[in-house]
Design an enzyme around this catalytic site. Structure first.
Site, short mmCIF file in Angstrom:
data_model
loop_
_atom_site.label_atom_id
_atom_site.label_comp_id
_atom_site.label_asym_id
_atom_site.label_seq_id
_atom_site.Cartn_x
_atom_site.Cartn_y
_atom_site.Cartn_z
N CYS A 86 -2.46 -9.21 -1.19
CA CYS A 86 -3.32 -8.21 -1.82
C CYS A 86 -4.43 -8.90 -2.61
O CYS A 86 -5.26 -9.57 -2.02
CB CYS A 86 -2.48 -7.27 -2.67
SG CYS A 86 -3.32 -5.72 -3.06
N HIS A 203 2.15 -5.39 0.99
CA HIS A 203 3.10 -5.98 0.04
C HIS A 203 4.52 -6.07 0.62
O HIS A 203 5.38 -5.27 0.23
CB HIS A 203 3.16 -5.13 -1.23
CG HIS A 203 1.95 -5.20 -2.07
ND1 HIS A 203 1.71 -6.23 -2.95
CD2 HIS A 203 0.88 -4.38 -2.17
CE1 HIS A 203 0.56 -6.03 -3.57
NE2 HIS A 203 0.03 -4.92 -3.11
N GLU A 205 6.77 -7.98 -0.24
CA GLU A 205 7.71 -8.26 -1.33
C GLU A 205 8.26 -6.99 -1.97
O GLU A 205 9.22 -7.05 -2.74
CB GLU A 205 7.04 -9.15 -2.40
CG GLU A 205 6.06 -8.46 -3.33
CD GLU A 205 4.65 -8.30 -2.77
OE1 GLU A 205 4.48 -8.45 -1.55
OE2 GLU A 205 3.73 -8.00 -3.55
#
Lengths: 230, 80
Positions: A86, A203, A205
């Site tokens: 990002c 994302h 994660e």
């Protein structure tokens, strides 16, 4: 795997990243303040998401000129692994570690939603825990994720196989509607020529635990932990 | 001495803000509008007194930070 997460003023996704890295590596990553310049002993440097320096001038422009970036450039030049997610992707591009630019989303809207990503190659430290062509779900949240590069750069990226992920439908088709931010050729993530630097807008994660709603993002971190195990 | 750096998107780079503004201008009745491009104007105050040197410095600032030359072009103007 010894991982470090770089923290700039305005970064806000470093804790999510730390959870994903710790889960995969079995040990907590080091937090690196942007004024630090010693990355000695790190296998992986991660630049997480957020709004470094309030997105002043251009997203990532200020962070890309901060003291830690020279150390990250040197780490990358040594063949060290670098992951930018990002705002981290925007910073890597502004720093010249990856080519192209990230423009305002074509819709002009901030997009906070899930997307589907297709894994374009699996012989990298980031992607070898996926099958080639695998499609996985990932959250995304950005206002400036519209990947752009001129045609010669795009042709070079494609020719050298440096597109890591593309926005696709759940069925794996790279359609225009699957690419909600307007990125050219549905590009969601790209690699450096030595394939040790990866930048992507979504994302992964944030999808590494059933409590988060799924574990689709886990292969990225497990792959890194396996590839970079001491 | 003051340097005024104008940063604009290169031709061919999609400018969704410009498109939205063009649409809004049409809605306001400005039917002659065919295209709108949005840019930035950055004024830099310096202690430099030589216009040529100030110009060269501002160009270097633009290349290194003020503009992203992948997508933007810039113009420098020196104002006393």
């Amino acid at each position: 795997m010894k991982a470090g997460i770089v923290v700039f003023p305005g970064i806000n996704r470093e804790r999510d990243m730390a959870i994903a890295l710790a889960q995969a590596a079995g040990s907590a990553p080091r937090m690196i303040w942007h004024r630090e310049t010693d990355l000695e002993g790190l296998d992986l440097v991660v630049i997480p998401g957020g709004f470094s320096y309030g997105d002043y001038l251009r997203c990532g422009a200020m962070a890309a000129r901060s003291p830690v970036m020279d150390a990250i450039r040197a780490h990358a030049a040594r063949g060290g692994a670098v992951l930018g997610v990002c705002n981290g992707f925007q910073i890597l591009i502004e720093a010249g570690l990856l080519p192209g630019a990230l423009l305002r989303n074509a819709s002009l809207r901030f997009l906070s939603c899930d997307c589907w990503l297709r894994v374009e190659r699996t012989d990298t430290i980031f992607t070898d825990h996926w099958q080639r062509g695998a499609v996985f779900r990932s959250p995304m949240a950005h206002g400036d994720g519209n990947y752009f590069a001129d045609d010669p750069t795009l042709d070079r990226l494609e020719g050298e196989g440096l597109v890591a992920f593309r926005y696709v439908t759940e069925q794996g088709e790279a359609t225009t509607t699957a690419c909600r931010n307007g990125s050219v050729r549905n590009i969601a993530g790209i690699l450096s020529p030595n394939r040790r630097v990866l930048g992507l807008m979504p994302h992964p994660e944030d999808l590494v635990d059933p409590l988060m709603g799924g574990t689709d993002g886990q292969p990225l971190f497990h792959g890194l932990a396996a590839a970079l195990a001491a | 001495m003051k340097a005024v750096v104008s940063v604009t998107l290169k031709p061919g780079v999609l400018d969704p803000q410009g498109k939205a503004i063009a649409q809004a201008l049409h809605n306001l009745g400005f039917s002659s509008v065919t295209d709108v491009r949005v840019g930035k104007r950055i004024t830099v105050q310096t202690t430099e007194t030589d216009p040529a040197a100030a110009h060269a410095q501002a160009e270097e600032m633009a290349r290194k930070l003020l503009a992203n030359t992948v997508i933007e072009s810039f113009q420098v103007e020196i104002v006393p």
